[in-house]
Design a protein around this motif. Structure first.
Motif, PDB file in Angstrom:
ATOM      1  N   GLU A 159       0.818  -1.213   0.000  1.00 45.16           N
ATOM      2  CA  GLU A 159       0.000   0.000   0.000  1.00 45.16           C
ATOM      3  C   GLU A 159       0.852   1.264   0.000  1.00 45.16           C
ATOM      4  N   VAL A 160       1.964   1.246   0.728  1.00 42.17           N
ATOM      5  CA  VAL A 160       2.850   2.413   0.764  1.00 42.17           C
ATOM      6  C   VAL A 160       3.487   2.649  -0.611  1.00 42.17           C
ATOM      7  N   LEU A 161       3.957   1.596  -1.239  1.00 43.30           N
ATOM      8  CA  LEU A 161       4.587   1.747  -2.558  1.00 43.30           C
ATOM      9  C   LEU A 161       3.598   2.290  -3.588  1.00 43.30           C
ATOM     10  N   PHE A 162       2.346   1.911  -3.458  1.00 42.13           N
ATOM     11  CA  PHE A 162       1.342   2.476  -4.369  1.00 42.13           C
ATOM     12  C   PHE A 162       1.096   3.952  -4.053  1.00 42.13           C
ATOM     13  N   ARG A 163       1.011   4.272  -2.789  1.00 51.97           N
ATOM     14  CA  ARG A 163       0.777   5.667  -2.386  1.00 51.97           C
ATOM     15  C   ARG A 163       1.870   6.590  -2.908  1.00 51.97           C
ATOM     16  N   VAL A 164       3.114   6.135  -2.875  1.00 45.70           N
ATOM     17  CA  VAL A 164       4.220   7.013  -3.286  1.00 45.70           C
ATOM     18  C   VAL A 164       4.619   6.814  -4.745  1.00 45.70           C
ATOM     19  N   GLY A 165       3.993   5.842  -5.431  1.00 44.68           N
ATOM     20  CA  GLY A 165       4.237   5.663  -6.861  1.00 44.68           C
ATOM     21  C   GLY A 165       5.579   5.047  -7.211  1.00 44.68           C
ATOM     22  N   ILE A 166       6.003   4.044  -6.452  1.00 45.60           N
ATOM     23  CA  ILE A 166       7.286   3.370  -6.704  1.00 45.60           C
ATOM     24  C   ILE A 166       7.034   1.882  -6.919  1.00 45.60           C
ATOM     25  N   GLN A 167       7.609   1.320  -7.967  1.00 50.58           N
ATOM     26  CA  GLN A 167       7.511  -0.131  -8.186  1.00 50.58           C
ATOM     27  C   GLN A 167       8.402  -0.871  -7.181  1.00 50.58           C
ATOM     28  N   PRO A 168       7.965  -2.050  -6.721  1.00 46.66           N
ATOM     29  CA  PRO A 168       8.683  -2.768  -5.659  1.00 46.66           C
ATOM     30  C   PRO A 168      10.094  -3.207  -6.005  1.00 46.66           C
ATOM     31  N   GLU A 169      10.395  -3.400  -7.284  1.00 46.51           N
ATOM     32  CA  GLU A 169      11.727  -3.867  -7.661  1.00 46.51           C
ATOM     33  C   GLU A 169      12.703  -2.725  -7.929  1.00 46.51           C
ATOM     34  N   SER A 170      12.309  -1.512  -7.630  1.00 51.41           N
ATOM     35  CA  SER A 170      13.216  -0.368  -7.764  1.00 51.41           C
ATOM     36  C   SER A 170      14.388  -0.497  -6.802  1.00 51.41           C
ATOM     37  N   LEU A 171      15.571  -0.098  -7.250  1.00 44.01           N
ATOM     38  CA  LEU A 171      16.751  -0.139  -6.393  1.00 44.01           C
ATOM     39  C   LEU A 171      16.846   1.149  -5.585  1.00 44.01           C
ATOM     40  N   LEU A 172      17.193   1.023  -4.334  1.00 48.61           N
ATOM     41  CA  LEU A 172      17.258   2.191  -3.454  1.00 48.61           C
ATOM     42  C   LEU A 172      18.174   3.276  -3.997  1.00 48.61           C
ATOM     43  N   GLY A 173      19.310   2.858  -4.561  1.00 43.97           N
ATOM     44  CA  GLY A 173      20.279   3.827  -5.059  1.00 43.97           C
ATOM     45  C   GLY A 173      19.767   4.653  -6.223  1.00 43.97           C
ATOM     46  N   ASN A 174      18.708   4.177  -6.889  1.00 45.26           N
ATOM     47  CA  ASN A 174      18.135   4.898  -8.027  1.00 45.26           C
ATOM     48  C   ASN A 174      16.973   5.812  -7.638  1.00 45.26           C
ATOM     49  N   ILE A 175      16.486   5.665  -6.424  1.00 43.04           N
ATOM     50  CA  ILE A 175      15.351   6.467  -5.972  1.00 43.04           C
ATOM     51  C   ILE A 175      15.865   7.817  -5.460  1.00 43.04           C
ATOM     52  N   PRO A 176      15.380   8.926  -5.995  1.00 39.41           N
ATOM     53  CA  PRO A 176      15.857  10.251  -5.561  1.00 39.41           C
ATOM     54  C   PRO A 176      15.668  10.445  -4.048  1.00 39.41           C
ATOM     55  N   PRO A 177      16.582  11.182  -3.402  1.00 38.47           N
ATOM     56  CA  PRO A 177      16.496  11.415  -1.955  1.00 38.47           C
ATOM     57  C   PRO A 177      15.139  11.955  -1.502  1.00 38.47           C
ATOM     58  N   LYS A 178      14.574  12.874  -2.278  1.00 46.30           N
ATOM     59  CA  LYS A 178      13.272  13.436  -1.913  1.00 46.30           C
ATOM     60  C   LYS A 178      12.196  12.356  -1.903  1.00 46.30           C
ATOM     61  N   LYS A 179      12.295  11.454  -2.873  1.00 45.15           N
ATOM     62  CA  LYS A 179      11.319  10.368  -2.967  1.00 45.15           C
ATOM     63  C   LYS A 179      11.519   9.379  -1.822  1.00 45.15           C
ATOM     64  N   GLN A 180      12.757   9.174  -1.415  1.00 41.77           N
ATOM     65  CA  GLN A 180      13.026   8.287  -0.281  1.00 41.77           C
ATOM     66  C   GLN A 180      12.435   8.855   1.002  1.00 41.77           C
ATOM     67  N   LYS A 181      12.553  10.166   1.171  1.00 33.75           N
ATOM     68  CA  LYS A 181      11.954  10.802   2.359  1.00 33.75           C
ATOM     69  C   LYS A 181      10.440  10.619   2.356  1.00 33.75           C
TER      70      LYS A 181
END
Length: 244
Positions: A159-181
């Motif tokens: 549910e969280v990944l859908f709320r923030v619009g991120i696919q589950p297999e995304s790598l952490l290093g590729n996710i922008p810092p703002k999106k990680q927050k």
């Protein structure tokens, strides 16, 4: 497996026994139970999916695992399922098909309580640093890592990944810092939404993608897939959730 919010509800149900002395102990948990007799239940602490019954000189750790449960007042399951029962002058507690262990206060002091997403001392900065240290980790595995998000389970993950619009297999290093927050903040926000919905017995009515077949935003068919090292079920939309 019960997630952190459900463990908070369990704690609330056990709180009336705080301040009472144990008069009798039974169950098939493999530890010496005699030392618990006569001890006073001082407090109940939770850490993610674990519950700690803290007594005068030691503590009992309860982990419900996949199929564990408990009852208050009367035994509701057969003796073969009963791991531990604690009897007080005011009533009894029963724990079934779960992990029950004795731990000392040194063990309790070593726990990183700031990693608990339901805790008043939850530390999002610490979670952010832990995510930054794992750039090659899939976000679905990171969210399920109890050292980072203690109490977060598969429902909250999806549910969280859908709320923030991120696919589950995304790598952490590729996710922008703002999106990680945003991910970190939403993990805690959703956990408290989960708690309120669970209290009102309407949790499933609020699921947007978990166990669903179509995206509530675009109507596209959701992907159902075992993802990450943990191979846990993920439900996501390829259109409305970005692969980083």
């Amino acid at each position: 497996m019960p997630e952190g919010p459900s463990i908070i509800l369990m704690k609330e149900n056990l709180l009336p026994f705080v301040g009472n002395k144990v008069t009798e102990v039974s169950g098939n948990a493999k530890f010496e139970k005699e030392p618990l007799i006569g001890q006073t239940l001082k407090e109940i602490r939770t850490f993610g999916k674990q519950t700690y019954l803290v007594f005068d000189r030691l503590a009992v750790r309860i982990h419900l695992l996949m199929f564990g449960s408990y009852s208050v007042g009367e035994q509701t399951k057969p003796d073969k399922s009963l791991r531990l029962s604690l009897h007080f002058a005011t009533g009894s507690l029963y724990f079934y098909t779960c992990s029950v262990k004795l731990v000392d206060f040194e063990f309790l002091s070593a726990i990183d309580w700031e990693a608990d997403i339901m805790s008043d001392i939850w530390n999002p900065k610490k979670a952010e640093a832990k995510l930054k240290a794992k750039p090659e980790t899939m976000v679905c595995d990171a969210l399920m890592d109890q050292d980072i998000f203690s109490g977060l389970g598969n429902i909250i993950k999806n549910e969280v990944l859908f709320r923030v619009g991120i696919q589950p297999e995304s790598l952490l290093g590729n996710i922008p810092p703002k999106k990680q927050k945003e991910l970190i903040a939403e993990s805690r926000n959703y956990s408290f939404d989960f708690l309120e919905w669970k209290r009102e017995f309407v949790l499933k009515k609020h699921w947007l993608v978990h166990t669903k077949s179509t995206c509530p935003k675009c109507g596209q068919k959701l992907i159902k897939k075992q993802t990450g090292l943990g191979k846990r079920r993920s439900f996501y939309c390829e259109k409305d959730q970005k692969l980083y």
